[in-house]
Design an enzyme around this catalytic site. Structure first.
Site, PDB file in Angstrom:
ATOM      1  N   GLU A  96       0.823  -1.211   0.000  1.00 47.01           N
ATOM      2  CA  GLU A  96       0.000   0.000   0.000  1.00 47.01           C
ATOM      3  C   GLU A  96       0.859   1.264   0.000  1.00 47.01           C
ATOM      4  O   GLU A  96       1.876   1.336   0.684  1.00 47.01           O
ATOM      5  CB  GLU A  96      -0.930   0.000   1.216  1.00 47.01           C
ATOM      6  CG  GLU A  96      -2.030  -1.032   1.056  1.00 47.01           C
ATOM      7  CD  GLU A  96      -3.034  -1.001   2.182  1.00 47.01           C
ATOM      8  OE1 GLU A  96      -4.235  -0.943   1.907  1.00 47.01           O
ATOM      9  OE2 GLU A  96      -2.621  -1.045   3.342  1.00 47.01           O
ATOM     10  N   CYS A 109       3.483   8.431   1.042  1.00 46.73           N
ATOM     11  CA  CYS A 109       3.827   7.567   2.167  1.00 46.73           C
ATOM     12  C   CYS A 109       4.038   6.162   1.606  1.00 46.73           C
ATOM     13  O   CYS A 109       3.110   5.553   1.068  1.00 46.73           O
ATOM     14  CB  CYS A 109       2.660   7.620   3.153  1.00 46.73           C
ATOM     15  SG  CYS A 109       2.828   6.517   4.541  1.00 46.73           S
ATOM     16  N   CYS A 116       4.729  -6.503   9.022  1.00 44.26           N
ATOM     17  CA  CYS A 116       5.737  -5.922   9.914  1.00 44.26           C
ATOM     18  C   CYS A 116       5.978  -6.898  11.052  1.00 44.26           C
ATOM     19  O   CYS A 116       5.056  -7.576  11.501  1.00 44.26           O
ATOM     20  CB  CYS A 116       5.243  -4.586  10.469  1.00 44.26           C
ATOM     21  SG  CYS A 116       6.505  -3.710  11.426  1.00 44.26           S
ATOM     22  N   CYS A 120       3.671  -3.714  17.236  1.00 42.22           N
ATOM     23  CA  CYS A 120       3.172  -2.580  18.025  1.00 42.22           C
ATOM     24  C   CYS A 120       1.665  -2.795  18.196  1.00 42.22           C
ATOM     25  O   CYS A 120       0.956  -3.082  17.234  1.00 42.22           O
ATOM     26  CB  CYS A 120       3.443  -1.258  17.318  1.00 42.22           C
ATOM     27  SG  CYS A 120       5.198  -0.942  17.055  1.00 42.22           S
ATOM     28  N   CYS A 123      -1.134  -0.905  16.033  1.00 44.49           N
ATOM     29  CA  CYS A 123      -0.937  -0.782  14.583  1.00 44.49           C
ATOM     30  C   CYS A 123      -1.581  -1.952  13.850  1.00 44.49           C
ATOM     31  O   CYS A 123      -1.350  -3.114  14.182  1.00 44.49           O
ATOM     32  CB  CYS A 123       0.553  -0.717  14.274  1.00 44.49           C
ATOM     33  SG  CYS A 123       0.896  -0.562  12.521  1.00 44.49           S
ATOM     34  N   GLY A 169       5.521  -1.568   7.419  1.00 45.53           N
ATOM     35  CA  GLY A 169       6.853  -2.107   7.676  1.00 45.53           C
ATOM     36  C   GLY A 169       7.754  -1.198   8.482  1.00 45.53           C
ATOM     37  O   GLY A 169       7.457  -0.024   8.707  1.00 45.53           O
ATOM     38  N   GLU A 170       8.849  -1.787   8.949  1.00 42.46           N
ATOM     39  CA  GLU A 170       9.872  -1.043   9.686  1.00 42.46           C
ATOM     40  C   GLU A 170      11.071  -0.880   8.739  1.00 42.46           C
ATOM     41  O   GLU A 170      11.811  -1.840   8.500  1.00 42.46           O
ATOM     42  CB  GLU A 170      10.255  -1.827  10.956  1.00 42.46           C
ATOM     43  CG  GLU A 170      11.491  -1.330  11.670  1.00 42.46           C
ATOM     44  CD  GLU A 170      11.536   0.175  11.913  1.00 42.46           C
ATOM     45  OE1 GLU A 170      10.589   0.734  12.492  1.00 42.46           O
ATOM     46  OE2 GLU A 170      12.537   0.807  11.504  1.00 42.46           O
ATOM     47  N   SER A 201      10.775   6.959   9.102  1.00 39.52           N
ATOM     48  CA  SER A 201      10.174   6.811  10.426  1.00 39.52           C
ATOM     49  C   SER A 201      10.528   5.430  10.968  1.00 39.52           C
ATOM     50  O   SER A 201      10.402   4.421  10.269  1.00 39.52           O
ATOM     51  CB  SER A 201       8.648   6.954  10.306  1.00 39.52           C
ATOM     52  OG  SER A 201       8.041   6.704  11.549  1.00 39.52           O
ATOM     53  N   SER A 223       9.149   6.851  16.327  1.00 42.24           N
ATOM     54  CA  SER A 223       7.893   6.484  16.965  1.00 42.24           C
ATOM     55  C   SER A 223       8.162   6.255  18.439  1.00 42.24           C
ATOM     56  O   SER A 223       8.563   5.163  18.841  1.00 42.24           O
ATOM     57  CB  SER A 223       7.350   5.196  16.328  1.00 42.24           C
ATOM     58  OG  SER A 223       6.978   5.462  14.999  1.00 42.24           O
ATOM     59  N   LEU A 224       7.960   7.288  19.226  1.00 40.12           N
ATOM     60  CA  LEU A 224       8.251   7.178  20.661  1.00 40.12           C
ATOM     61  C   LEU A 224       7.020   6.643  21.397  1.00 40.12           C
ATOM     62  O   LEU A 224       7.075   5.643  22.078  1.00 40.12           O
ATOM     63  CB  LEU A 224       8.668   8.551  21.214  1.00 40.12           C
ATOM     64  CG  LEU A 224       9.504   8.497  22.470  1.00 40.12           C
ATOM     65  CD1 LEU A 224      10.911   8.016  22.151  1.00 40.12           C
ATOM     66  CD2 LEU A 224       9.560   9.857  23.154  1.00 40.12           C
ATOM     67  N   HIS A 225       5.914   7.371  21.256  1.00 44.73           N
ATOM     68  CA  HIS A 225       4.594   6.924  21.709  1.00 44.73           C
ATOM     69  C   HIS A 225       4.403   6.740  23.206  1.00 44.73           C
ATOM     70  O   HIS A 225       3.314   6.376  23.650  1.00 44.73           O
ATOM     71  CB  HIS A 225       4.164   5.628  21.005  1.00 44.73           C
ATOM     72  CG  HIS A 225       4.108   5.739  19.516  1.00 44.73           C
ATOM     73  ND1 HIS A 225       3.606   6.837  18.866  1.00 44.73           N
ATOM     74  CD2 HIS A 225       4.466   4.878  18.531  1.00 44.73           C
ATOM     75  CE1 HIS A 225       3.679   6.652  17.555  1.00 44.73           C
ATOM     76  NE2 HIS A 225       4.201   5.475  17.325  1.00 44.73           N
ATOM     77  N   ASN A 300      -5.790   5.988  15.093  1.00 46.57           N
ATOM     78  CA  ASN A 300      -6.748   5.594  14.064  1.00 46.57           C
ATOM     79  C   ASN A 300      -7.236   4.188  14.346  1.00 46.57           C
ATOM     80  O   ASN A 300      -6.441   3.247  14.336  1.00 46.57           O
ATOM     81  CB  ASN A 300      -6.088   5.637  12.680  1.00 46.57           C
ATOM     82  CG  ASN A 300      -5.759   7.058  12.281  1.00 46.57           C
ATOM     83  OD1 ASN A 300      -6.611   7.935  12.310  1.00 46.57           O
ATOM     84  ND2 ASN A 300      -4.505   7.307  11.943  1.00 46.57           N
ATOM     85  N   CYS A 343      -2.603   6.697   9.217  1.00 45.91           N
ATOM     86  CA  CYS A 343      -1.470   6.058   9.914  1.00 45.91           C
ATOM     87  C   CYS A 343      -1.915   4.781  10.612  1.00 45.91           C
ATOM     88  O   CYS A 343      -2.881   4.794  11.362  1.00 45.91           O
ATOM     89  CB  CYS A 343      -0.931   6.953  11.022  1.00 45.91           C
ATOM     90  SG  CYS A 343      -0.114   8.404  10.465  1.00 45.91           S
TER      91      CYS A 343
HETATM   92  N1  SAH Z   1       7.742   1.192  11.450  1.00 47.91           N
HETATM   93  C1  SAH Z   1       7.811   2.616  11.319  1.00 47.91           C
HETATM   94  C2  SAH Z   1       6.742   3.158  10.361  1.00 47.91           C
HETATM   95  C3  SAH Z   1       5.379   2.886  10.913  1.00 47.91           C
HETATM   96  S1  SAH Z   1       3.964   3.748  10.393  1.00 47.91           S
HETATM   97  C4  SAH Z   1       7.689   3.263  12.677  1.00 47.91           C
HETATM   98  O1  SAH Z   1       7.398   2.552  13.634  1.00 47.91           O
HETATM   99  O2  SAH Z   1       7.876   4.462  12.797  1.00 47.91           O
HETATM  100  C5  SAH Z   1       4.109   5.424  10.733  1.00 47.91           C
HETATM  101  C6  SAH Z   1       3.537   5.927  12.074  1.00 47.91           C
HETATM  102  O3  SAH Z   1       2.159   5.568  12.301  1.00 47.91           O
HETATM  103  C7  SAH Z   1       4.305   5.388  13.253  1.00 47.91           C
HETATM  104  O4  SAH Z   1       4.606   6.423  14.133  1.00 47.91           O
HETATM  105  C8  SAH Z   1       3.314   4.429  13.850  1.00 47.91           C
HETATM  106  O5  SAH Z   1       3.607   4.161  15.171  1.00 47.91           O
HETATM  107  C9  SAH Z   1       2.017   5.158  13.638  1.00 47.91           C
HETATM  108  N2  SAH Z   1       0.825   4.329  13.817  1.00 47.91           N
HETATM  109  C10 SAH Z   1       0.733   2.988  13.719  1.00 47.91           C
HETATM  110  N3  SAH Z   1      -0.531   2.577  13.966  1.00 47.91           N
HETATM  111  C11 SAH Z   1      -1.257   3.681  14.216  1.00 47.91           C
HETATM  112  C12 SAH Z   1      -2.633   3.907  14.497  1.00 47.91           C
HETATM  113  N4  SAH Z   1      -3.503   2.908  14.551  1.00 47.91           N
HETATM  114  N5  SAH Z   1      -3.048   5.177  14.683  1.00 47.91           N
HETATM  115  C13 SAH Z   1      -2.176   6.195  14.587  1.00 47.91           C
HETATM  116  N6  SAH Z   1      -0.862   6.048  14.299  1.00 47.91           N
HETATM  117  C14 SAH Z   1      -0.399   4.802  14.118  1.00 47.91           C
END
Ligand code: SAH
Length: 383
Positions: A96, A109, A116, A120, A123, A169-170, A201, A223-225, A300, A343
């Site tokens: 995608e 994007c 992946c 997480c 995701c 993916g990462e 990212s 992606s700290l979160h 999301n 995302c």
């Molecule tokens: N593997 C990479 C790219 C991932 S996607 C990474 O971890 O950064 C890009 C961003 O979307 C990341 O910050 C990821 O954590 C975030 N993301 C993943 N699932 C999500 C969701 N359901 N809602 C909002 N952001 C999300």
């Protein structure tokens, strides 16, 4: 081995790789530049159309190489202008790619893996597990396709000005294949994107993040979160291996190398998990003395998700605390959620029949080639 496996896919190669390829063929190195221009600047992938190559060289190329891009499966168009392309990879998995137009720019994007491995918890891509790394051709092929389709067929849209490795993916777990694609994106005779316009990212795969810092100068998003190890480990299992303090230390190395640039810190807003005021204060401490800008991403949702998105008020309160400590903080606008393009919603799903036929209609409207490859319907989940 089939014929095409012995031959080289020239879409896999950056300028350095193409130069080596032509030298190996006893050809002049400058042929690499001609080839880059044909493929990436002009969008030409048929050797017979490469008119400044002699007939003999074109025949030699046909015997030793080919140019293969991912195939188009469908395109969906969101009411907010976002478009999502579904491509078939070379083994018929779904890839995608999301195009997000804004006023004076457009961001693409792109995906770097099918599925992946990181798991997480918030995701959707994680739920399909890891299938495989995309090849350089499958990664740059997403940009190639969209740039040339926009140029030739959807002219009213903004051309792609920015690329983010934020699809499926990462990217740092497919570093070897991602690296040449960054070089093609930045090459002035290919896409000529400046270092600020390409962003990788990552969840923080530290050994590869170290290499990334040495090898490239593109923008970094992390992606700290979470503001501490306990929450981060709960929602991102990779934190067990590469904990927060080590991640921040490595990010600081990036900022030391790139004075006056900031790392983008991505922070998904999960109701009741990481979105309280004390979490914001904790995050301020983590980011103390560190040139960062924060992107708060409203969660999301997807079917079966264990989380809810924080309320607007909670997100605003969180943002205000960071801003009060002089940390630039923006709330990322959700785009394309009506076509599951936001995302974390990318899951390589194959469209059901209704959506597929809608996509077909919208593609007819833009006169795009329509290829519906039914073999892909075995791929991940079909909703
Ligand atoms: N593997 C990479 C790219 C991932 S996607 C990474 O971890 O950064 C890009 C961003 O979307 C990341 O910050 C990821 O954590 C975030 N993301 C993943 N699932 C999500 C969701 N359901 N809602 C909002 N952001 C999300």
């Amino acid at each position: 081995m089939t014929d095409s496996q012995e031959k080289v896919n020239l879409l896999d190669l950056d300028r350095k790789g193409l130069t080596q390829f032509f030298i190996k063929m006893n050809e002049k190195p400058f042929r690499a530049q001609q080839m880059l221009r044909w493929i990436h600047q002009k969008g030409v992938i048929d050797f017979d159309e490469m008119t400044d190559l002699s007939h003999a060289l074109r025949e030699k190329l046909k015997a030793n190489a080919y140019i293969r891009t991912p195939g188009l499966l469908s395109m969906q168009h969101s009411k907010d202008g976002t478009r999502k392309w579904l491509f078939s990879s070379f083994n018929n998995s779904a890839i995608e790619t999301v195009y997000i137009p804004e006023k004076n720019r457009a961001t693409l994007c792109i995906s770097s893996q099918v599925g992946c491995a990181l798991n997480c918890k918030f995701c959707h891509t994680a739920q399909q597990g890891f299938q495989r790394n995309l090849t350089p051709a499958e990664i740059i092929g997403q940009l190639w396709y969209v740039v040339h389709t926009l140029r030739k067929e959807i002219e009213k849209e903004n051309p792609v000005t920015n690329v983010v490795f934020m699809g499926m993916g990462e990217p740092l777990l497919n570093y070897e294949n991602v690296l040449p694609t960054i070089s093609i994106m930045q090459d002035d005779i290919a896409y000529n994107l400046s270092k600020k316009r390409v962003t990788l990212s990552t969840s923080g795969v530290l050994p590869f993040l170290e290499k990334f810092i040495d090898d490239t100068d593109i923008a970094l998003a992390v992606s700290l979160h979470a503001p501490n190890d306990a929450i981060r480990t709960e929602i991102m299992p990779i934190n067990k291996k590469y904990p927060l303090a080590d991640l921040i230390k490595t990010c600081k190395r990036w900022t030391q190398k790139h004075k006056r640039r900031k790392v983008t810190i991505e922070y998904v807003m999960l109701a009741g998990i990481n979105d309280q005021k004390h979490h914001a204060h904790e995050l301020v401490k983590v980011l103390n003395n560190f040139p960062a800008k924060v992107n708060l991403i409203p969660f999301n949702p997807f079917a079966g998700a264990d989380y809810k998105c924080s309320s607007k008020e909670t997100i605003q309160a969180f943002q205000e605390i960071l801003m009060a400590h002089d940390i630039i903080t923006i709330v990322r606008r959700t785009r394309g959620d009506d076509i599951d393009a936001a995302c974390g919603q990318l899951a390589g799903r194959v469209l059901d029949r209704t959506k597929r036929s809608q996509a077909y209609q919208s593609m007819k409207q833009y006169q795009l080639p329509v290829v519906v490859n039914t073999t892909v319907s075995q791929e991940p989940t079909i909703n």
